[in-house]
Design an enzyme around this catalytic site. Structure first.
Site, PDB file in Angstrom:
ATOM      1  N   TYR A 171       0.834  -1.205   0.000  1.00  0.00           N
ATOM      2  CA  TYR A 171       0.000   0.000   0.000  1.00  0.00           C
ATOM      3  C   TYR A 171       0.871   1.259   0.000  1.00  0.00           C
ATOM      4  O   TYR A 171       0.476   2.305  -0.509  1.00  0.00           O
ATOM      5  CB  TYR A 171      -0.959  -0.021   1.193  1.00  0.00           C
ATOM      6  CG  TYR A 171      -2.159   0.870   1.017  1.00  0.00           C
ATOM      7  CD1 TYR A 171      -2.964   0.770  -0.118  1.00  0.00           C
ATOM      8  CD2 TYR A 171      -2.501   1.815   1.976  1.00  0.00           C
ATOM      9  CE1 TYR A 171      -4.072   1.581  -0.285  1.00  0.00           C
ATOM     10  CE2 TYR A 171      -3.608   2.631   1.821  1.00  0.00           C
ATOM     11  CZ  TYR A 171      -4.394   2.509   0.687  1.00  0.00           C
ATOM     12  OH  TYR A 171      -5.486   3.317   0.529  1.00  0.00           O
ATOM     13  N   LYS A 178      -3.222   8.382   3.213  1.00  0.00           N
ATOM     14  CA  LYS A 178      -4.453   8.193   3.981  1.00  0.00           C
ATOM     15  C   LYS A 178      -4.281   8.623   5.438  1.00  0.00           C
ATOM     16  O   LYS A 178      -5.216   9.128   6.063  1.00  0.00           O
ATOM     17  CB  LYS A 178      -4.904   6.729   3.913  1.00  0.00           C
ATOM     18  CG  LYS A 178      -5.377   6.276   2.540  1.00  0.00           C
ATOM     19  CD  LYS A 178      -6.590   7.049   2.049  1.00  0.00           C
ATOM     20  CE  LYS A 178      -7.165   6.450   0.769  1.00  0.00           C
ATOM     21  NZ  LYS A 178      -8.295   7.244   0.237  1.00  0.00           N
TER      22      LYS A 178
END
Length: 274
Positions: A171, A178
């Site tokens: 990720y 995020k």
């Protein structure tokens, strides 16, 4: 008299977003989380405006917008300030200067290959673009529209992911983005509370979307989280949309600055995908 009041209250709650006007950003196709949320809001009587990124996506999303009788959909690249200004001015006219909710489902920026391997290999441009597209775009839209939402008990919702809090293999820079997005939610909530505007993040679990397909080893991650979540499945689009409806409605009037997990409980488990 008491029974009549209760009946009226129930009738009002049956359509928790009825009559509300909102803007949804980030619908990419019919499998998008943003589209699932939009359909749920439309079912409750909300009037929804949309953007689309470019002409390439137009053919996929415009028929969707038309299927729920959207009164407004315009091409708007959130990294183009002039285009954003032009479209939001049109939106202001369309909705008579009133806006009740925003759904920010926008993410992106990493270059090809940066969602696999090691995080430290991210390029400067990939890092900056991830922050601009995934994080600053929310702040910019809020700054430009909050006057339309002032005093309307409005609600803003953005989408995050568990990789903001824990390391999720591949990720990488999106996890960092995020994390910044969730921090922005808290700061925006503090800024906007005095205007009766709430800001929250919804963190769905592992969901099969076009954006997720770019994450290295995604299919393996999807199976792993499904098997290891307490509910033994990944959250469905319907479950995510229902939770979004709650956060965008007056039913959640006491909630702001929060990141709410809708992931079948996976985030409470102490292990991560290997």
């Amino acid at each position: 008299m008491h029974q009549n009041k209760l009946k009226t209250k129930r009738e009002q709650d049956e359509k928790v977003n009825g009559g509300k006007k909102g803007l949804v950003l980030g619908v990419a196709n019919e499998h998008s989380i943003a589209w699932a949320i939009s359909k749920r809001l439309a079912e409750e009587g909300a009037e929804i405006a949309f953007n689309y990124q470019n002409e390439k996506t137009a053919s996929h999303v415009i028929p969707l917008f038309q299927s729920i009788d959207s009164p407004f959909y315009e091409r708007m690249d959130l990294t183009d300030p002039n285009q954003v200004t032009e479209v939001l001015e049109k939106l202001k006219q369309q909705f008579n200067g009133e806006l009740d909710f925003i759904v920010h489902a926008v993410a992106g920026g990493p270059h090809k290959g940066e969602l696999s391997g090691k995080y430290m290999e991210v390029s400067l441009d990939g890092f900056v673009q991830s922050m601009v597209i995934s994080v600053y775009s929310l702040t910019d839209i809020v700054k430009r529209t909050f006057k339309m939402m002032e005093g309307r008990n409005a609600s803003i919702l953005t989408l995050s992911y568990y990789g903001s809090e824990k390391v999720v293999k591949n990720y990488n820079v999106m996890g960092v983005a995020k994390a910044a997005l969730e921090s922005s939610v808290r700061y925006l909530a503090a800024d906007l509370g005095e205007f009766s505007i709430r800001v929250n993040a919804l963190s769905p679990g592992t969901v099969k979307t076009r954006a997720a397909s770019g994450i290295g080893g995604f299919d393996s991650l999807y199976e792993y989280t499904s098997q290891h979540s307490p509910l033994k499945h990944n959250a469905s689009l319907e479950e995510i949309a229902n939770s979004s409806l709650f956060l965008l409605s007056n039913l959640s009037s006491g909630i702001t600055g929060q990141t709410i997990y809708v992931d079948a409980g996976y985030s409470i488990i102490g292990n991560t995908h290997e």
